[in-house]
Design a protein around this motif. Structure first.
Motif, PDB file in Angstrom:
ATOM      1  N   UNK A  97       0.832  -1.212   0.000  1.00  0.00           N
ATOM      2  CA  UNK A  97       0.000   0.000   0.000  1.00  0.00           C
ATOM      3  C   UNK A  97       0.860   1.253   0.000  1.00  0.00           C
ATOM      4  N   UNK A  98       2.059   1.143  -0.609  1.00  0.00           N
ATOM      5  CA  UNK A  98       2.986   2.274  -0.600  1.00  0.00           C
ATOM      6  C   UNK A  98       3.017   3.003  -1.933  1.00  0.00           C
ATOM      7  N   UNK A  99       1.975   2.794  -2.740  1.00  0.00           N
ATOM      8  CA  UNK A  99       1.941   3.466  -4.033  1.00  0.00           C
ATOM      9  C   UNK A  99       2.842   2.841  -5.072  1.00  0.00           C
ATOM     10  N   UNK A 100       3.061   1.520  -4.973  1.00  0.00           N
ATOM     11  CA  UNK A 100       3.925   0.835  -5.934  1.00  0.00           C
ATOM     12  C   UNK A 100       3.396   1.014  -7.352  1.00  0.00           C
ATOM     13  N   UNK A 101       4.250   1.435  -8.231  1.00  0.00           N
ATOM     14  CA  UNK A 101       3.831   1.707  -9.598  1.00  0.00           C
ATOM     15  C   UNK A 101       3.552   0.453 -10.399  1.00  0.00           C
ATOM     16  N   UNK A 102       2.634   0.579 -11.357  1.00  0.00           N
ATOM     17  CA  UNK A 102       2.336  -0.522 -12.252  1.00  0.00           C
ATOM     18  C   UNK A 102       1.415  -1.565 -11.682  1.00  0.00           C
ATOM     19  N   UNK A 103       0.970  -1.388 -10.435  1.00  0.00           N
ATOM     20  CA  UNK A 103       0.018  -2.322  -9.824  1.00  0.00           C
ATOM     21  C   UNK A 103      -1.384  -1.765  -9.993  1.00  0.00           C
ATOM     22  N   UNK A 104      -2.258  -2.567 -10.567  1.00  0.00           N
ATOM     23  CA  UNK A 104      -3.651  -2.170 -10.741  1.00  0.00           C
ATOM     24  C   UNK A 104      -4.376  -2.427  -9.429  1.00  0.00           C
ATOM     25  N   UNK A 105      -4.964  -1.375  -8.873  1.00  0.00           N
ATOM     26  CA  UNK A 105      -5.701  -1.490  -7.612  1.00  0.00           C
ATOM     27  C   UNK A 105      -7.098  -0.933  -7.834  1.00  0.00           C
ATOM     28  N   UNK A 106      -8.090  -1.782  -7.597  1.00  0.00           N
ATOM     29  CA  UNK A 106      -9.469  -1.372  -7.854  1.00  0.00           C
ATOM     30  C   UNK A 106     -10.201  -1.162  -6.543  1.00  0.00           C
ATOM     31  N   UNK A 107     -10.906  -0.036  -6.442  1.00  0.00           N
ATOM     32  CA  UNK A 107     -11.695   0.190  -5.235  1.00  0.00           C
ATOM     33  C   UNK A 107     -13.010  -0.570  -5.330  1.00  0.00           C
ATOM     34  N   UNK A 108     -13.846  -0.413  -4.328  1.00  0.00           N
ATOM     35  CA  UNK A 108     -15.084  -1.198  -4.287  1.00  0.00           C
ATOM     36  C   UNK A 108     -16.030  -0.863  -5.429  1.00  0.00           C
ATOM     37  N   UNK A 109     -15.842   0.313  -6.037  1.00  0.00           N
ATOM     38  CA  UNK A 109     -16.661   0.677  -7.198  1.00  0.00           C
ATOM     39  C   UNK A 109     -16.004   0.264  -8.509  1.00  0.00           C
ATOM     40  N   UNK A 110     -14.876  -0.496  -8.381  1.00  0.00           N
ATOM     41  CA  UNK A 110     -14.151  -1.030  -9.529  1.00  0.00           C
ATOM     42  C   UNK A 110     -13.431   0.019 -10.352  1.00  0.00           C
ATOM     43  N   UNK A 111     -13.292   1.244  -9.800  1.00  0.00           N
ATOM     44  CA  UNK A 111     -12.448   2.235 -10.452  1.00  0.00           C
ATOM     45  C   UNK A 111     -11.008   1.966 -10.044  1.00  0.00           C
ATOM     46  N   UNK A 112     -10.065   2.338 -10.905  1.00  0.00           N
ATOM     47  CA  UNK A 112      -8.666   2.062 -10.593  1.00  0.00           C
ATOM     48  C   UNK A 112      -8.127   3.136  -9.678  1.00  0.00           C
ATOM     49  N   UNK A 113      -7.462   2.688  -8.617  1.00  0.00           N
ATOM     50  CA  UNK A 113      -6.807   3.610  -7.705  1.00  0.00           C
ATOM     51  C   UNK A 113      -5.362   3.801  -8.132  1.00  0.00           C
ATOM     52  N   UNK A 114      -4.828   4.999  -7.873  1.00  0.00           N
ATOM     53  CA  UNK A 114      -3.399   5.194  -8.030  1.00  0.00           C
ATOM     54  C   UNK A 114      -2.949   5.403  -9.458  1.00  0.00           C
ATOM     55  N   UNK A 115      -3.740   6.115 -10.287  1.00  0.00           N
ATOM     56  CA  UNK A 115      -3.296   6.359 -11.650  1.00  0.00           C
ATOM     57  C   UNK A 115      -1.958   7.101 -11.678  1.00  0.00           C
ATOM     58  N   UNK A 116      -1.765   7.957 -10.677  1.00  0.00           N
ATOM     59  CA  UNK A 116      -0.515   8.708 -10.638  1.00  0.00           C
ATOM     60  C   UNK A 116       0.670   7.779 -10.425  1.00  0.00           C
TER      61      UNK A 116
END
Length: 635
Positions: free
Chosen positions: A606-625
């Motif tokens: 949960x440290x903002x690792x790049x290139x990992x797709x993380x989806x919230x409960x609404x299935x939107x991707x977290x961490x585009x930055x």
């Protein structure tokens, strides 16, 4: 796809099984089709083929040039008898065996045939035992366990390090080329035939005679040695005879293009002996279903137009990609093929539909697909889908001679098996035999199944993963990796050819994505597409495409045991040496997770690792930055 378009005719019997419930809750399921009598010596098949079709090609070696050497049934049988004579004259027999280190070849075939037909066991090893790594641990273990009198390898230079790691003082070493390591060349085995000795030894073989020792993939610890008796091999061929079409060996002989290695049960038992049984021709493919090698398979398919095609599911993805662009290939592939088969993993429904659309385009009919379930310990057979089905992912029903026991284990249904083709115990390992057989003599393979329809067992079973591969999330929810994996392969088509499921004791499911060859080519070479360590693909367009497909999948699968919360895309190929993938291209999920524990940790960080797709409960991707940051780091 319209279901009223007929399948190409390929007669196979309808399921006919009995299912009996026992007081302990287990279900005993068996085929009602009698197995009948079968041969006592597996060599009877190639001898019969040599009598009927002496000049027909038994084996053909594919190559990039136009030579394509052939081994006829007459020549194969004659050479086998010569080798039998040599071995018998030098004291080889049930207690003095042969070991083969190198891959498929004419010499490999005739040495195995010449030994087995006169009761001399043969151990066929994966070449990786001798060519990968420096300590040769698996090779030494196999030699110490089986104590062969002869070791054969095609080229003495290629296998020099392996030979030098062994004590060869009491062994004959046979090579064709390169360093001889002992002075015996393969041609030395091809002396005159002693017909009296050969026929006497052939007749002395019984069903209990040991024919082969094959090693399992060894995904955990040392590989297990599985004794294959003549009864096992012949019973397996008899059950295959029942569930396959009665072929016209005279006017329509079977033609198969096959890359599977002969040290594996399917390539070396089901396919090799099966070709001899139907008097067909096996074209030894110099391609493989891997990036960079499947191009040879494509060229060979154009030339051969096989009557059957059997491979791993990943190959159908490569094949479909090509046939959608190459009409010459499409016409050649579908011209004669009567059935497509797959094994080693499940074929996705999406890929099945793609192949049917191509079949309709090229021949106006659909193509039957078949598969089954078995293991080294069951001589490659056990259950089969031997009827036209609109659905893939099944493993079918027990074939003639087979009985399976289905019993609840936790939230799963474990399948166990018994039959004349199933081994009775591991070679020289009574401890393992006691561990893997139950009190009724059923082999406990460790696989789970579920019914297509519990009220109608004849509709077949679905593979439901390994009993030991399932895990619990941190909230105590069980995750069924087998069914989840199949659903995700479908959901990620055509981007991914497979996924590895992670999440043991985590809050959510995560996946490592393995791209198809086409996607790998498209994205891996783009500037900035790889992470700084080169182990992941972080191309924004690909990440967005994967995220979109996972989001769509999650909308229909909101439960914690099915929903995917995280994903990353692997760039590195899987390793045979590290047991991540077998020679048959079966993916060992546990080995991948263990060997790539750092990537699994990154996946759930949960440290903002790049290139990992993380989806919230609404299935939107977290961490585009984070993806943009990874791109900056890579640049």
């Amino acid at each position: 796809m319209p279901s009223n378009i007929p399948f190409r005719p390929f007669h196979r019997p309808a399921p006919d099984i009995s299912a009996t419930r026992k007081p302990d809750g287990s279900l005993i399921v068996r085929s009602n089709i009698p197995l009948g009598n079968y041969e006592a010596n597996i060599g009877a098949y190639w001898r019969a083929a040599a009598d009927r079709f002496p000049d027909r090609a038994f084996l053909v070696k594919c190559s990039p040039d136009d030579t394509w050497p052939e081994l006829s049934y007459r020549t194969a049988s004659e050479q086998s008898d010569r080798i039998s004579s040599y071995l018998l004259s030098r004291g080889y027999g049930p207690d003095k065996s042969i070991m083969i280190l190198s891959s498929n070849s004419f010499a490999h075939a005739t040495l195995m045939m010449g030994a087995v037909q006169v009761g001399i066991p043969v151990t066929q090893l994966s070449p990786s035992y001798s060519l990968v790594g420096n300590d040769f641990t698996k090779l030494k273990y196999a030699v110490e366990l089986t104590e062969p009198g002869m070791i054969f390898a095609e080229d003495g230079n290629t296998y020099a390090a392996a030979f030098e790691s062994l004590d060869l003082s009491d062994k004959d070493v046979v090579t064709i080329s390169g360093k001889d390591h002992g002075g015996i060349r393969f041609d030395d085995l091809l002396g005159p035939v002693d017909s009296v000795s050969v026929e006497a030894a052939f007749s002395a073989v019984t069903g209990e005679s040991l024919a082969k020792i094959l090693f399992t993939s060894g995904s955990t610890g040392m590989p297990k040695a599985v004794p294959n008796t003549h009864e096992m091999l012949c019973a397996a061929q008899k059950t295959l005879e029942h569930v396959s079409e009665s072929l016209d060996a005279v006017n329509d002989p079977t033609r198969v293009l096959d890359w599977l290695p002969w040290h594996h049960t399917y390539g070396g038992n089901v396919n090799f002996f099966g070709i001899a049984r139907v008097c067909g021709t096996l074209f030894m493919d110099d391609g493989k279903p891997t990036p960079g090698l499947f191009g040879r398979t494509i060229e060979n398919l154009k030339r051969i137009s096989p009557s059957r095609f059997s491979t791993v599911p990943a190959a159908y993805s490569y094949l479909a990609d090509q046939m959608e662009e190459d009409e010459e290939l499409g016409h050649a592939f579908f011209k004669n093929v009567k059935i497509c088969q797959y094994g080693g993993a499940a074929l996705s429904q999406e890929m099945f539909e793609r192949m049917q659309q191509l079949a309709i385009k090229y021949i106006g009919m659909r193509i039957p697909f078949g598969t089954g379930w078995g293991a080294t310990e069951t001589t490659g057979t056990g259950t089969a889908v031997h009827w036209d089905s609109e659905k893939v992912g099944l493993i079918g029903v027990p074939t003639p001679g087979i009985t399976v026991k289905i019993l609840p284990v936790g939230e799963k249904l474990e399948i166990r098996i018994k039959g004349p083709n199933v081994h009775a115990g591991y070679y020289k390992r009574p401890d393992l035999t006691a561990q893997y057989f139950d009190e009724e003599g059923y082999y406990c393979i460790g696989d789970a199944v579920k019914w297509v329809d519990p009220d109608y067992p004849e509709k077949g079973m679905i593979f439901d993963g390994r009993v030991a591969e399932d895990f619990k999330l941190a909230n105590g929810t069980w995750v069924s990796t087998g069914s989840l994996r199949l659903s995700l392969i479908d959901a990620l088509d055509p981007l991914a050819r497979d996924v590895v499921i992670a999440g043991h004791d985590r809050d959510e499911v995560g996946i490592l994505v393995l791209l198809t060859e086409a996607m790998q080519k498209k994205y891996a070479d783009q500037p900035g597409a790889l992470s700084a360590d080169g182990r992941r693909i972080v191309a924004p367009a690909l990440i967005e495409a994967v995220q979109e497909k996972i989001s769509r999948y999650n909308q229909g699968n909101p439960s914690p045991s099915r929903r995917v919360g995280r994903a990353l895309i692997l760039a590195e190929p899987l390793s045979v040496d590290k047991n991540e993938i077998t020679d048959k291209q079966y993916i060992n999920q546990g080995a991948v997770l263990s060997n790539r524990a750092d990537l699994v940790a990154l996946l759930f960080a949960d440290d903002g690792s790049g290139g990992v797709i993380k989806l919230n409960k609404n299935n939107a991707m977290k961490g585009d930055k984070d993806v943009r940051n990874e791109q900056a780091d890579t640049a």
